[in-house]
Design an enzyme around this catalytic site. Structure first.
Site, PDB file in Angstrom:
ATOM      1  N   TYR A  96       1.297  -1.426 -11.139  1.00  0.00           N
ATOM      2  CA  TYR A  96       0.800  -2.772 -11.382  1.00  0.00           C
ATOM      3  C   TYR A  96      -0.697  -2.744 -11.120  1.00  0.00           C
ATOM      4  O   TYR A  96      -1.124  -2.450  -9.997  1.00  0.00           O
ATOM      5  CB  TYR A  96       1.489  -3.773 -10.450  1.00  0.00           C
ATOM      6  N   GLN A 156       7.090 -11.420 -13.276  1.00  0.00           N
ATOM      7  CA  GLN A 156       7.866 -10.970 -14.442  1.00  0.00           C
ATOM      8  C   GLN A 156       7.570  -9.507 -14.773  1.00  0.00           C
ATOM      9  O   GLN A 156       8.460  -8.774 -15.228  1.00  0.00           O
ATOM     10  CB  GLN A 156       7.649 -11.899 -15.657  1.00  0.00           C
ATOM     11  N   ASN A 179      -1.188 -10.261  -6.556  1.00  0.00           N
ATOM     12  CA  ASN A 179      -1.292 -11.526  -5.833  1.00  0.00           C
ATOM     13  C   ASN A 179      -0.002 -11.815  -5.052  1.00  0.00           C
ATOM     14  O   ASN A 179       0.894 -10.970  -4.977  1.00  0.00           O
ATOM     15  CB  ASN A 179      -1.630 -12.675  -6.807  1.00  0.00           C
ATOM     16  N   SER A 202      -7.553  -6.787   3.570  1.00  0.00           N
ATOM     17  CA  SER A 202      -8.251  -5.543   3.906  1.00  0.00           C
ATOM     18  C   SER A 202      -9.043  -5.706   5.198  1.00  0.00           C
ATOM     19  O   SER A 202      -9.506  -6.799   5.529  1.00  0.00           O
ATOM     20  CB  SER A 202      -9.183  -5.185   2.750  1.00  0.00           C
ATOM     21  N   GLN A 224     -17.055  -4.782   3.295  1.00  0.00           N
ATOM     22  CA  GLN A 224     -15.708  -5.198   3.671  1.00  0.00           C
ATOM     23  C   GLN A 224     -15.495  -6.670   3.340  1.00  0.00           C
ATOM     24  O   GLN A 224     -14.481  -7.066   2.767  1.00  0.00           O
ATOM     25  CB  GLN A 224     -15.496  -4.958   5.175  1.00  0.00           C
ATOM     26  N   HIS A 227     -14.649  -8.345  -0.349  1.00  0.00           N
ATOM     27  CA  HIS A 227     -13.366  -8.213  -1.049  1.00  0.00           C
ATOM     28  C   HIS A 227     -12.743  -9.570  -1.350  1.00  0.00           C
ATOM     29  O   HIS A 227     -12.458  -9.900  -2.488  1.00  0.00           O
ATOM     30  CB  HIS A 227     -12.390  -7.366  -0.228  1.00  0.00           C
ATOM     31  N   GLU A 291      -6.824  -0.479   8.839  1.00  0.00           N
ATOM     32  CA  GLU A 291      -6.754   0.172   7.517  1.00  0.00           C
ATOM     33  C   GLU A 291      -7.877   1.214   7.367  1.00  0.00           C
ATOM     34  O   GLU A 291      -7.629   2.341   6.976  1.00  0.00           O
ATOM     35  CB  GLU A 291      -6.884  -0.917   6.442  1.00  0.00           C
ATOM     36  N   HIS A 292      -9.098   0.790   7.676  1.00  0.00           N
ATOM     37  CA  HIS A 292     -10.236   1.704   7.633  1.00  0.00           C
ATOM     38  C   HIS A 292     -10.830   1.802   9.031  1.00  0.00           C
ATOM     39  O   HIS A 292     -11.128   0.773   9.640  1.00  0.00           O
ATOM     40  CB  HIS A 292     -11.336   1.181   6.695  1.00  0.00           C
ATOM     41  N   ASP A 325     -13.892   4.415  -0.863  1.00  0.00           N
ATOM     42  CA  ASP A 325     -13.222   3.524  -1.816  1.00  0.00           C
ATOM     43  C   ASP A 325     -13.287   4.080  -3.236  1.00  0.00           C
ATOM     44  O   ASP A 325     -12.459   3.738  -4.083  1.00  0.00           O
ATOM     45  CB  ASP A 325     -13.885   2.142  -1.812  1.00  0.00           C
ATOM     46  N   HIS A 384      37.764  15.570   7.838  1.00  0.00           N
ATOM     47  CA  HIS A 384      36.565  16.409   7.968  1.00  0.00           C
ATOM     48  C   HIS A 384      36.943  17.732   8.644  1.00  0.00           C
ATOM     49  O   HIS A 384      36.555  18.812   8.202  1.00  0.00           O
ATOM     50  CB  HIS A 384      35.495  15.705   8.820  1.00  0.00           C
TER      51      HIS A 384
END
Lengths: 400, 400
Positions: A96, A156, A179, A202, A224, A227, A291-292, A325, A384
């Site tokens: 996506y 969808q 989103n 982020s 940063q 974003h 994250e970073h 990035d 078994h």
């Protein structure tokens, strides 16, 4: 959640017709059938041809660096005498690619190239881009992904990839950000197909010493912050005077920034702290598991060696997040909100699956069968036990 | 789902008190406080001491084989000149060990030992076992897991591990199978912590040639069928006459089985097919992507080489699934219901996380910065562009 589940149910039961309907309704299109949203190989090629040679070269450089890095970390089969562990690329990977306020060709490269390195050969791409040409299409063309690209988005699109329609092939894994509707749809189809992760806002944690040029750090913070309004920075430094300098330059430089509205909103999420001891610093780093994590400090080697939990670690002045990035190599699809404590950024290995191949030989069977029988009996699983015990007779065919 | 969400919310807001309350209500206990459900190291040791030497030896053999295998597949750090990829064990791992109709010490070993090999040092175990001693406790003692073992179960145990209480530490990942409430709770906390997987009913796909002793295959089918009423077998064979022999022996042997009621119910889920071509066989194998794939066939090497998607592959007459369930080495916690197409069985690597460490040097920066700047500009992320561009000045400290 109910609305998204309804969209998924409709796509599952009505296929293309539901995708056409929702796309026309939510994205203002006038598609009459599913072929209308297929992006042709010609459109993809035209998008590439339209780019400047400089931008083409930049995309190629980025792709080559991602490839080289992903090859270096790709797992190799472990072939043992009786037990092996072998990897296989996913049969069909789905992507996506967002296409709202901005287009991010870097996200195409950072998700599709790892899959290519993994050995995936079947790709399905959905992106709500309805222009004739776009830099997103160009990046796909560069990756050789020219079949099964569809100009659709939203829940969808996720449902169509998860369950397939007459036109859109079903995939085994769905990757890429989107989103809130896309994120919810990914959450709901998770388990029926694999998903990469649900990305949150982020964030970056910066730890810098007082010798680092103030403006460089201010631009790291702005990068940063630009974003979106939920982005945030944790700035850890050694002295109040350095923190004050940063604050002053943020104020001075903000009005000159092209994306100043977003930056102004999101810097209100920032946290600035003075860290007194190394122990305290390391504890904070591993607790936040950002994250970073960007360490620009004279003792950066020593500090980074103690970081256990981070989406990615950027060590040094020339390894600022922004270069990561785009062109460093590792994917910029990284775990957010502390989830780096238990998950990792996207890699080529995430487009493979693996299984053990167990080939116990007669001699080994003789050694370990008694333990297996006894445990099966202790668990009350008598068939078994019998399935193990009955093989005390000779092998039926020529097996070592 | 709502009921489970309410339990989770209550445990999150009221901690131990809610765990005590739900455990007393659902599991018929009379706990007065949280210390009452802590299983002491003494009880764990007593459980071990109580086992026969033979059963102790069987558990030790199993543990040693799991350890050896997991060590052989544990990922090693990739240390590159400028970019490395490094692994870290999870800080706290949580385990749910079922304790209803039967006790499964093998599941303790198959989940806890991979975590030990991964380097995890903090364990939290919940198990709805309220006896003074049990073989589950004994297996934990063998693994050296003697702190933070709690005799609680259900959704409240999952919630307690996911969010922590005054007594139960918060974990980073929850592993282990459970009933429908446990599975739903794991689904709902997923993302706040990691979970291993949501296990569906167990299944096996068997492909056998006509020379295999019929009774051995019948016991392989019974072993699968005795798990629970939803278990199932896909039996693929080469001739109708062999399939008929299997059916006849199933009928003959069923009345003698101790777990015949469960077996009788679950064998109604089975599918038997005659496969005519090799191509057809391989297509079926990869489409079903069964949890257990057992190939006992003169051409087994050739066939297994073409299996791409399976939870685990059992190759040959002496590598029947039952031995894999206990002592072969690889974990018996495997993906079910076709999810092997995109996920893998539990391994030591699932108890680690990883991150890239990016340490771009000045010379490399000079090479790749222009590509990064151009892409940032193309995406409209101007502060990213500035964050890269501003470093064209000299490095602030002594960095290569």
């Amino acid at each position: 959640m109910l609305a998204v589940q309804n969209i998924i149910n409709d796509v599952r039961s009505q296929g293309d017709a539901a995708v056409v309907d929702y796309t026309n309704r939510f994205d203002g299109q006038n598609y009459t059938n599913a072929e209308a949203f297929r992006v042709s190989p010609d459109r993809l090629k035209a998008s590439w041809d339209e780019l400047s040679p400089e931008l083409q070269a930049s995309l190629k450089t980025t792709k080559a660096r991602i490839e080289a890095y992903e090859r270096s970390i790709l797992y190799q089969d472990m072939i043992g005498e009786e037990i092996s562990y072998v990897y296989h690329p996913l049969e069909v990977a789905g992507f996506y690619i967002p296409g709202g306020k901005a287009l991010y060709p870097s996200t195409v490269l950072m998700t599709v190239v790892p899959a290519l390195v993994a050995g995936v050969t079947n790709f399905v791409v959905t992106t709500p881009v309805f222009a004739d040409t776009s830099i997103t299409f160009a990046a796909l063309y560069l990756c050789g992904v020219t079949d099964n690209v569809f100009a659709i988005g939203g829940a969808q699109a996720i449902a169509a990839m998860a369950y397939g329609t007459e036109t859109i092939p079903q995939v085994d894994k769905i990757c890429g950000p989107g989103n809130a509707f896309v994120a919810m749809a990914k959450r709901l189809v998770n388990g029926d197909v694999a998903i990469d992760a649900i990305a949150g806002p982020s964030e970056i944690l910066l730890y810098v010493d007082d010798s680092i040029p103030v403006d460089a750090i201010v631009y790291d913070i702005f990068a940063q912050a630009e974003h979106d309004q939920a982005a945030r920075t944790f700035l850890l430094c050694e002295s109040q005077s350095f923190a004050d300098k940063i604050a002053a330059r943020i104020e001075a430089l903000l009005p000159t920034q092209k994306r100043r509205d977003i930056i102004q909103a999101s810097i209100t999420n920032n946290h600035y702290s003075i860290v007194d001891t190394r122990e305290h610093l390391i504890a904070i780093l591993n607790e936040i598991a950002a994250e970073h994590v960007s360490i620009q400090h004279r003792d950066q080697d020593e500090i980074v060696a103690q970081v256990q939990y981070a989406g990615a670690v950027f060590k040094g002045y020339y390894a600022m997040e922004a270069i990561g990035d785009y062109v460093a190599g590792p994917s910029h699809v990284l775990p957010t909100g502390g989830t780096a404590r238990f998950s990792h950024g996207l890699t080529s290995n995430d487009f493979r699956t693996a299984n053990a191949v167990i080939n116990i030989q007669h001699a080994t069977y003789d050694q370990i069968a008694p333990a297996g029988e006894l445990l099966a009996e202790a668990e009350g699983l008598y068939a078994h036990q019998a399935s193990i015990a009955i093989r005390k007779a000779e092998s039926p065919y020529d097996e070592k």
